[in-house]
Design a protein around this motif. Structure first.
Motif, mmCIF file in Angstrom:
data_model
loop_
_atom_site.group_PDB
_atom_site.id
_atom_site.type_symbol
_atom_site.label_atom_id
_atom_site.label_comp_id
_atom_site.label_asym_id
_atom_site.label_seq_id
_atom_site.Cartn_x
_atom_site.Cartn_y
_atom_site.Cartn_z
ATOM 1 N N TYR A 42 0.852 -1.191 0.000
ATOM 2 C CA TYR A 42 0.000 0.000 0.000
ATOM 3 C C TYR A 42 0.892 1.247 0.000
ATOM 4 N N ALA A 45 0.072 4.362 2.124
ATOM 5 C CA ALA A 45 -0.072 4.243 3.576
ATOM 6 C C ALA A 45 0.704 5.366 4.263
ATOM 7 N N ILE A 73 -4.365 3.298 6.053
ATOM 8 C CA ILE A 73 -4.108 2.434 4.904
ATOM 9 C C ILE A 73 -5.393 2.305 4.098
#
Length: 204
Positions: A42, A45, A73
């Motif tokens: 991710y 994030a 996230i």
């Protein structure tokens, strides 16, 4: 149609054994390995360190100093708090204090900016566990803190180390401690066995 996995479903199945370390039997993940694992999956994030009214990255109460972080996230945010702890997991305060144990008085040093920074990054790792990343590492960590070795055990280990011409620093490294007084009582037998094993190697 295949249902898209949630963040938790994605992160909770990741095998973190390759980035897990241990200190006296307690497992942990370094903040750098944790954040690297999260950002690879991710990229967007992020985390935020929460500040008190004075703009400082910690909060203080009569029970001790603690920190707060938020991790986001995929648009989902989790919050975590964590006390600032010393090397044997005792809460630190702005001033040094003492407490009594079955084995006598112990002292907790005053908190420093280094201690606060360390706790902040540990808090980030723990917050990431709420998303599933390395969650299994924390299993059992809510159990009561075990006791440290007593003065007699410290003396036994020190004498055995000296008698067999071994290095105390080597034993400390094996058990992930800075000094012998930080060794947990449940590791006493293991330390004595380490001495016996290494004595045998020297005499071989």
């Amino acid at each position: 149609m295949e249902t898209k996995k949630t963040v938790f479903e994605t992160l909770s199945i990741i095998d973190v054994s390759g980035i897990t370390s241990a200190k006296q039997g307690q497992k942990y993940i370094s903040w750098s390995d944790c954040w690297n694992g999260i950002k690879r999956i991710y990229p967007n994030a992020s985390y935020e360190v929460l500040e008190n009214d004075a703009g400082l990255p910690f909060f203080e109460s009569t029970m001790g100093i603690f920190v707060k972080v938020e991790v986001t996230i995929n648009g989902e945010t989790q919050k975590m708090i964590m006390p600032v702890l010393d090397s044997i997991n005792k809460s630190m305060k702005s001033e040094q204090y003492s407490y009594m144990t079955k084995k006598g008085e112990r002292t907790v040093n005053a908190c420093t900016s280094f201690d606060i920074n360390t706790s902040i990054m540990r808090c980030v790792v723990k917050c990431c566990a709420l998303f599933g990343f390395g969650l299994n590492v924390y299993r059992g960590q809510d159990l009561p803190n075990p006791e440290l070795i007593d003065s007699t055990q410290i003396s036994n280990i020190s004498n055995a180390i000296a008698k067999n011409n071994l290095m105390l620093s080597d034993l400390n490294k094996v058990f992930g401690i800075n000094k012998l007084s930080e060794l947990m009582a449940y590791n006493y037998d293991g330390a004595m066995q380490w001495i016996e094993d290494n004595k045998s190697k020297l005499s071989a």
